[in-house]
Write a protein that holds these residues in place. Structure first.
Motif, PDB file in Angstrom:
ATOM      1  N   LEU A  34       0.876  -1.413   0.005  1.00  0.00           N
ATOM      2  CA  LEU A  34       0.083   0.119   0.009  1.00  0.00           C
ATOM      3  C   LEU A  34       0.987   1.402  -0.295  1.00  0.00           C
ATOM      4  O   LEU A  34       0.598   2.268  -0.504  1.00  0.00           O
ATOM      5  CB  LEU A  34      -0.835   0.237   1.345  1.00  0.00           C
ATOM      6  CG  LEU A  34      -2.060  -1.029   1.031  1.00  0.00           C
ATOM      7  CD1 LEU A  34      -2.644  -1.124   2.647  1.00  0.00           C
ATOM      8  CD2 LEU A  34      -2.959  -0.706   0.184  1.00  0.00           C
ATOM      9  N   TYR A  35       1.965   1.172   0.759  1.00  0.00           N
ATOM     10  CA  TYR A  35       2.799   2.347   0.954  1.00  0.00           C
ATOM     11  C   TYR A  35       3.510   2.370  -0.283  1.00  0.00           C
ATOM     12  O   TYR A  35       3.760   3.771  -1.098  1.00  0.00           O
ATOM     13  CB  TYR A  35       3.998   2.204   1.982  1.00  0.00           C
ATOM     14  CG  TYR A  35       4.578   3.477   2.271  1.00  0.00           C
ATOM     15  CD1 TYR A  35       4.027   4.506   3.303  1.00  0.00           C
ATOM     16  CD2 TYR A  35       5.823   3.752   1.829  1.00  0.00           C
ATOM     17  CE1 TYR A  35       4.562   5.529   3.487  1.00  0.00           C
ATOM     18  CE2 TYR A  35       6.584   5.079   2.067  1.00  0.00           C
ATOM     19  CZ  TYR A  35       5.879   5.938   2.872  1.00  0.00           C
ATOM     20  OH  TYR A  35       6.578   6.709   3.279  1.00  0.00           O
ATOM     21  N   ALA A  36       3.937   1.489  -1.152  1.00  0.00           N
ATOM     22  CA  ALA A  36       4.725   1.779  -2.475  1.00  0.00           C
ATOM     23  C   ALA A  36       3.640   2.394  -3.457  1.00  0.00           C
ATOM     24  O   ALA A  36       4.144   3.107  -4.214  1.00  0.00           O
ATOM     25  CB  ALA A  36       5.151   0.387  -2.746  1.00  0.00           C
ATOM     26  N   ALA A  37       2.393   1.789  -3.326  1.00  0.00           N
ATOM     27  CA  ALA A  37       1.531   2.194  -4.195  1.00  0.00           C
ATOM     28  C   ALA A  37       0.952   3.781  -4.171  1.00  0.00           C
ATOM     29  O   ALA A  37       0.970   4.407  -4.924  1.00  0.00           O
ATOM     30  CB  ALA A  37       0.238   1.250  -4.263  1.00  0.00           C
ATOM     31  N   PHE A  38       0.926   4.037  -2.749  1.00  0.00           N
ATOM     32  CA  PHE A  38       0.114   5.575  -2.536  1.00  0.00           C
ATOM     33  C   PHE A  38       1.034   6.276  -1.841  1.00  0.00           C
ATOM     34  O   PHE A  38       0.715   7.568  -2.013  1.00  0.00           O
ATOM     35  CB  PHE A  38      -1.134   5.123  -1.585  1.00  0.00           C
ATOM     36  CG  PHE A  38      -2.154   3.987  -2.043  1.00  0.00           C
ATOM     37  CD1 PHE A  38      -2.735   4.547  -3.467  1.00  0.00           C
ATOM     38  CD2 PHE A  38      -2.833   3.181  -1.341  1.00  0.00           C
ATOM     39  CE1 PHE A  38      -3.524   3.781  -3.934  1.00  0.00           C
ATOM     40  CE2 PHE A  38      -3.790   2.325  -1.987  1.00  0.00           C
ATOM     41  CZ  PHE A  38      -4.308   2.651  -3.239  1.00  0.00           C
ATOM     42  N   GLY A  39       2.380   5.866  -1.273  1.00  0.00           N
ATOM     43  CA  GLY A  39       2.871   6.816  -0.779  1.00  0.00           C
ATOM     44  C   GLY A  39       2.418   7.251   0.574  1.00  0.00           C
ATOM     45  O   GLY A  39       1.401   6.920   1.108  1.00  0.00           O
ATOM     46  N   PRO A  40       3.225   8.388   1.213  1.00  0.00           N
ATOM     47  CA  PRO A  40       2.576   8.742   2.700  1.00  0.00           C
ATOM     48  C   PRO A  40       1.268   9.532   2.432  1.00  0.00           C
ATOM     49  O   PRO A  40       1.302  10.200   1.392  1.00  0.00           O
ATOM     50  CB  PRO A  40       3.924   9.619   3.091  1.00  0.00           C
ATOM     51  CG  PRO A  40       4.528   9.833   2.006  1.00  0.00           C
ATOM     52  CD  PRO A  40       4.294   8.964   0.894  1.00  0.00           C
ATOM     53  N   GLN A  41       0.559   9.504   3.287  1.00  0.00           N
ATOM     54  CA  GLN A  41      -0.901  10.212   3.355  1.00  0.00           C
ATOM     55  C   GLN A  41      -0.901  11.411   4.052  1.00  0.00           C
ATOM     56  O   GLN A  41      -1.868  12.033   4.189  1.00  0.00           O
ATOM     57  CB  GLN A  41      -1.835   9.389   3.791  1.00  0.00           C
ATOM     58  CG  GLN A  41      -2.088   7.813   3.058  1.00  0.00           C
ATOM     59  CD  GLN A  41      -2.180   8.083   1.446  1.00  0.00           C
ATOM     60  OE1 GLN A  41      -3.313   8.627   1.100  1.00  0.00           O
ATOM     61  NE2 GLN A  41      -1.408   7.946   0.671  1.00  0.00           N
ATOM     62  N   HIS A  42       0.224  11.828   5.091  1.00  0.00           N
ATOM     63  CA  HIS A  42       0.424  12.907   5.610  1.00  0.00           C
ATOM     64  C   HIS A  42      -0.976  13.332   6.712  1.00  0.00           C
ATOM     65  O   HIS A  42      -1.365  14.192   6.550  1.00  0.00           O
ATOM     66  CB  HIS A  42       0.443  14.110   4.739  1.00  0.00           C
ATOM     67  CG  HIS A  42       1.658  14.077   3.830  1.00  0.00           C
ATOM     68  ND1 HIS A  42       2.965  13.765   4.338  1.00  0.00           N
ATOM     69  CD2 HIS A  42       1.757  13.620   2.372  1.00  0.00           C
ATOM     70  CE1 HIS A  42       3.987  13.610   3.350  1.00  0.00           C
ATOM     71  NE2 HIS A  42       3.133  13.823   2.389  1.00  0.00           N
ATOM     72  N   TRP A  43      -1.198  12.200   7.350  1.00  0.00           N
ATOM     73  CA  TRP A  43      -2.558  12.320   7.982  1.00  0.00           C
ATOM     74  C   TRP A  43      -2.078  12.806   9.476  1.00  0.00           C
ATOM     75  O   TRP A  43      -1.041  12.468   9.911  1.00  0.00           O
ATOM     76  CB  TRP A  43      -3.239  11.104   8.384  1.00  0.00           C
ATOM     77  CG  TRP A  43      -4.480  10.812   7.195  1.00  0.00           C
ATOM     78  CD1 TRP A  43      -4.240  11.133   6.004  1.00  0.00           C
ATOM     79  CD2 TRP A  43      -5.613   9.982   7.565  1.00  0.00           C
ATOM     80  NE1 TRP A  43      -5.517  10.764   5.246  1.00  0.00           N
ATOM     81  CE2 TRP A  43      -6.252  10.097   6.243  1.00  0.00           C
ATOM     82  CE3 TRP A  43      -6.163   9.788   8.552  1.00  0.00           C
ATOM     83  CZ2 TRP A  43      -7.351   9.457   6.195  1.00  0.00           C
ATOM     84  CZ3 TRP A  43      -7.571   9.101   8.524  1.00  0.00           C
ATOM     85  CH2 TRP A  43      -8.261   9.098   7.245  1.00  0.00           C
ATOM     86  N   TRP A  44      -2.773  13.437  10.490  1.00  0.00           N
ATOM     87  CA  TRP A  44      -4.032  14.055   9.991  1.00  0.00           C
ATOM     88  C   TRP A  44      -4.056  15.496   9.817  1.00  0.00           C
ATOM     89  O   TRP A  44      -3.437  16.142  10.557  1.00  0.00           O
ATOM     90  CB  TRP A  44      -4.967  13.622  11.342  1.00  0.00           C
ATOM     91  CG  TRP A  44      -6.529  14.285  11.236  1.00  0.00           C
ATOM     92  CD1 TRP A  44      -7.019  15.229  11.175  1.00  0.00           C
ATOM     93  CD2 TRP A  44      -7.448  13.195  11.617  1.00  0.00           C
ATOM     94  NE1 TRP A  44      -8.381  15.187  11.261  1.00  0.00           N
ATOM     95  CE2 TRP A  44      -8.703  13.865  11.517  1.00  0.00           C
ATOM     96  CE3 TRP A  44      -7.537  11.721  11.833  1.00  0.00           C
ATOM     97  CZ2 TRP A  44      -9.868  13.382  11.679  1.00  0.00           C
ATOM     98  CZ3 TRP A  44      -8.790  11.266  12.100  1.00  0.00           C
ATOM     99  CH2 TRP A  44     -10.094  11.716  11.998  1.00  0.00           C
ATOM    100  N   PRO A  45      -4.837  16.061   8.694  1.00  0.00           N
ATOM    101  CA  PRO A  45      -4.620  17.336   8.499  1.00  0.00           C
ATOM    102  C   PRO A  45      -5.173  18.273   9.619  1.00  0.00           C
ATOM    103  O   PRO A  45      -6.075  17.890  10.240  1.00  0.00           O
ATOM    104  CB  PRO A  45      -5.577  17.394   7.082  1.00  0.00           C
ATOM    105  CG  PRO A  45      -6.318  16.307   7.127  1.00  0.00           C
ATOM    106  CD  PRO A  45      -5.524  15.252   7.762  1.00  0.00           C
ATOM    107  N   GLY A  46      -4.329  19.047  10.145  1.00  0.00           N
ATOM    108  CA  GLY A  46      -4.747  19.798  11.159  1.00  0.00           C
ATOM    109  C   GLY A  46      -3.441  20.711  11.699  1.00  0.00           C
ATOM    110  O   GLY A  46      -2.243  19.844  11.822  1.00  0.00           O
ATOM    111  N   GLU A  47      -3.574  21.947  11.988  1.00  0.00           N
ATOM    112  CA  GLU A  47      -2.540  22.694  12.446  1.00  0.00           C
ATOM    113  C   GLU A  47      -1.959  22.700  13.987  1.00  0.00           C
ATOM    114  O   GLU A  47      -0.842  22.647  14.320  1.00  0.00           O
ATOM    115  CB  GLU A  47      -2.832  24.167  12.122  1.00  0.00           C
ATOM    116  CG  GLU A  47      -2.698  24.574  10.828  1.00  0.00           C
ATOM    117  CD  GLU A  47      -3.090  26.036  10.516  1.00  0.00           C
ATOM    118  OE1 GLU A  47      -3.206  26.994  11.347  1.00  0.00           O
ATOM    119  OE2 GLU A  47      -3.249  26.469   9.390  1.00  0.00           O
ATOM    120  N   THR A  48      -3.006  22.094  14.957  1.00  0.00           N
ATOM    121  CA  THR A  48      -2.402  21.961  16.042  1.00  0.00           C
ATOM    122  C   THR A  48      -3.318  20.620  16.629  1.00  0.00           C
ATOM    123  O   THR A  48      -4.114  20.240  16.045  1.00  0.00           O
ATOM    124  CB  THR A  48      -2.975  22.892  17.180  1.00  0.00           C
ATOM    125  OG1 THR A  48      -4.678  23.031  16.799  1.00  0.00           O
ATOM    126  CG2 THR A  48      -2.519  24.464  16.665  1.00  0.00           C
TER     127      THR A  48
END
Ligand code: SF4
Length: 211
Positions: free
Chosen positions: A12-26
């Protein structure tokens, strides 16, 4: 089984790469997002969070001091806004009472104790509690959702009817306890369920095809 789960992750990681979760500044914004995202898609949550930011109220004390009606109006784009306003208020009261309104106080809490306390907050279920613990507080707990169940059951690893705890125990007992791994793995399952493992699966070309 550990090897299989690790191979699934690598594919999954090879196919999609890092997902950078979770969006949010704090961490607080992440926790608010985890409550607002119940039963809606993320783009609606983003609109609600933008409203809170534009009104200058995206902090525990400001939200605590707001009326239910004012808060519900701001988070209206996230849907179920009356219910979610109540849940947000419950969470914020908990944060203020238990940790003086500081997410850093929550981080100092022992994981099992924190989870137990979060689950006692009205409107916070296991998926929301674990999302807050993993993505806002950065403690190692695996978040289970409908997508996780769909993928694992389609690969006959666990029965679809298995409970939340059954699924979570399976991940916790099989994988090493690692915040980064749990963060990325859950996000990759969501990506997989949106691209290939949909209600009607598109197995051809799926990273998990043949597993
Ligand atoms: S789309 Fe098919 S191959 Fe891919 S995860 Fe779902 S069931 Fe497995």
């Amino acid at each position: 089984m550990r090897k299989k789960l690790e191979l699934m992750y690598r594919r999954l990681y090879a196919a999609f790469g890092p997902q950078h979760w979770w969006p949010g500044e704090t961490p607080f914004e992440v926790a608010v997002g985890a409550i607002l995202t119940q039963n809606t898609n993320w783009s609606n949550v983003e609109k609600a969070i933008a409203n809170l930011k534009n009104a200058g109220v995206l902090d525990p004390s400001a939200l605590h001091g707001m009326s239910h009606e004012a808060l519900a109006a701001l988070i209206r784009p996230a849907g179920y806004f009356n219910t979610k306003a109540k849940r947000l208020k419950n969470f914020i009261a908990f944060l203020i009472n238990e940790y003086r309104g500081r997410m850093s106080g929550m981080k100092k809490e022992d994981l099992p104790a924190l989870r137990k306390k979060l689950l006692s907050v009205n409107g916070i279920g296991p998926e929301t509690a674990d999302s807050i613990i993993l993505y806002a507080v950065e403690k190692p707990v695996f978040v289970i959702d409908a997508y996780t169940k769909r993928v694992l059951s389609r690969h006959t690893i666990l029965e679809h009817e298995g409970s939340y705890d059954t699924y979570q125990t399976f991940f916790h007992s099989t994988l090493k306890s690692d915040v980064g791994l749990f963060n990325e793995y859950h996000a990759l399952f969501v990506r997989l369920a949106k691209t290939h493992c949909r209600t009607k699966p598109f197995c051809s070309g799926c990273p998990l095809e043949g597993m």
